[in-house]
Design a protein around this motif. Sequence first.
Motif, PDB file in Angstrom:
ATOM      1  N   SER A 154       0.849  -1.187   0.000  1.00 19.08           N
ATOM      2  CA  SER A 154       0.000   0.000   0.000  1.00 19.08           C
ATOM      3  C   SER A 154       0.882   1.234   0.000  1.00 19.08           C
ATOM      4  O   SER A 154       2.086   1.157   0.202  1.00 19.08           O
ATOM      5  N   VAL A 155       0.248   2.404  -0.228  1.00 15.81           N
ATOM      6  CA  VAL A 155       0.974   3.668  -0.235  1.00 15.81           C
ATOM      7  C   VAL A 155       0.238   4.646   0.668  1.00 15.81           C
ATOM      8  O   VAL A 155      -0.992   4.654   0.721  1.00 15.81           O
ATOM      9  N   ASP A 156       1.011   5.477   1.394  1.00 14.68           N
ATOM     10  CA  ASP A 156       0.410   6.486   2.255  1.00 14.68           C
ATOM     11  C   ASP A 156      -0.637   7.295   1.494  1.00 14.68           C
ATOM     12  O   ASP A 156      -0.488   7.576   0.306  1.00 14.68           O
ATOM     13  N   GLN A 157      -1.689   7.708   2.198  1.00 19.94           N
ATOM     14  CA  GLN A 157      -2.710   8.542   1.591  1.00 19.94           C
ATOM     15  C   GLN A 157      -2.255   9.997   1.543  1.00 19.94           C
ATOM     16  O   GLN A 157      -1.494  10.462   2.360  1.00 19.94           O
ATOM     17  N   VAL A 158      -2.755  10.710   0.526  1.00 30.35           N
ATOM     18  CA  VAL A 158      -2.407  12.110   0.345  1.00 30.35           C
ATOM     19  C   VAL A 158      -3.662  12.949   0.506  1.00 30.35           C
ATOM     20  O   VAL A 158      -4.740  12.549   0.103  1.00 30.35           O
ATOM     21  N   GLY A 159      -3.546  14.136   1.125  1.00 33.66           N
ATOM     22  CA  GLY A 159      -4.688  15.024   1.217  1.00 33.66           C
ATOM     23  C   GLY A 159      -5.137  15.471  -0.159  1.00 33.66           C
ATOM     24  O   GLY A 159      -4.346  15.558  -1.084  1.00 33.66           O
TER      25      GLY A 159
ATOM     26  N   LYS B 170     -16.884  13.845   1.184  1.00 34.71           N
ATOM     27  CA  LYS B 170     -16.242  14.235   2.438  1.00 34.71           C
ATOM     28  C   LYS B 170     -15.587  13.006   3.066  1.00 34.71           C
ATOM     29  O   LYS B 170     -16.262  12.069   3.495  1.00 34.71           O
ATOM     30  N   PRO B 171     -14.256  12.982   3.154  1.00 35.99           N
ATOM     31  CA  PRO B 171     -13.574  11.809   3.716  1.00 35.99           C
ATOM     32  C   PRO B 171     -13.661  11.787   5.229  1.00 35.99           C
ATOM     33  O   PRO B 171     -14.001  12.794   5.872  1.00 35.99           O
ATOM     34  N   THR B 172     -13.362  10.637   5.816  1.00 28.97           N
ATOM     35  CA  THR B 172     -13.265  10.534   7.273  1.00 28.97           C
ATOM     36  C   THR B 172     -11.997  11.241   7.726  1.00 28.97           C
ATOM     37  O   THR B 172     -10.900  10.956   7.234  1.00 28.97           O
TER      38      THR B 172
ATOM     39  N   ALA C 212     -11.869  19.023   4.002  1.00 31.60           N
ATOM     40  CA  ALA C 212     -10.839  17.988   4.014  1.00 31.60           C
ATOM     41  C   ALA C 212     -10.903  17.176   2.726  1.00 31.60           C
ATOM     42  O   ALA C 212     -11.935  17.093   2.066  1.00 31.60           O
ATOM     43  N   PHE C 213      -9.774  16.572   2.363  1.00 25.91           N
ATOM     44  CA  PHE C 213      -9.727  15.744   1.163  1.00 25.91           C
ATOM     45  C   PHE C 213      -8.690  14.644   1.354  1.00 25.91           C
ATOM     46  O   PHE C 213      -7.826  14.717   2.220  1.00 25.91           O
TER      47      PHE C 213
END
Length: 335
Positions: free
Chosen positions: A29-34, A75-77, A95-96
């Motif tokens: 997996s890869v870190d999430q980005v805003g 709208k993300p958590t 937020a994103f």
Amino acid sequence: EVVHYGLVFSVKQLTLYLGKRDYVDHTTSVDQVGKLFCQLACAFRYGSEDLDVMGLCFRKDIWFTQTQLYPQTNKPTNTAMHDTLLTKAGENAYAFTFEIPNNLPCSVSLQPGPDDKGKACGVDFEVKTYLAKEANDPNETIDKKDTARLIVRKIQYAPTAVGAGPKADICKSFMMSDKPVHLEASLQKDLYFHGEAIQIKIKIKNESNKTVKKFKISVDQTTDIVLYSADKYTKPVFCQEFTVDPNGTYENTLAITPVLTENKDKRGLALDGRLKDEDTNLASTSILKSAIDKEVLGILVSYKIKINLMVAGGGDVTLELPLMLMHPKPEGNCP
């Protein structure tokens, strides 16, 4: 004025906020980005934007995604990082989140020459936020003042488990000599960190009537630009000669350390994706994943150590050892 998390836009100002600029490739997996009303693009840049002529763009998109932030459609958590940046952005913030696919290449920059200008060639990830009537209308002109860009990096850290070091040996005979020259070399482990001294054990046994006065240890970096199958080249990043007893045996453990500071003048050398000139090092070894489309591999980097024994009047005796160079995983910084 409408303010977005990650993006603040008004008639006077457009500002992009991100929680960090390095995003770790964990293989699975890869870190999430805003994410905001913007796009995240992974691209291969093979020429400066200053060189664009006749509508030709020296950039090939490998992958991109985009989303609409205002009016907000998704709208993300919120995470702790979201909450921190929402507080910084103020009221009416949104937020994103971007999800970087697991199959994309890591960030790699090709070292520019002393006279090169503009962005470095290589694979980069760019977050671009913009104000537009449509999210992606090629016929719409977007003003520079309504656009904000930020380069982020996709990086890999060394695996936790370290394997046994590689070994190699060669026995070479020569004309007019009834006995050979033996050369043996080994590493203590299969992976080293950037800046760490690499311990190489060397054994030489000269039974021939040839004279052996010295040997050379070099480290080669091979850069394979997979988007263009023929574009593969090798550059030395370390080279040192050692003297030996001309007609006897030699056994020793030597320490070598290939570093970028000794290779600043080598144009095209592969570096880990840079955010600023001093914020980089020699490119890390690429860890290949199974079942990945060649078109999205980008740039692959590998290293090898060469030991070259110079035999007077008889040619050379050479062997090679594979080498992995990477960064250790920071404690407590990555899941």
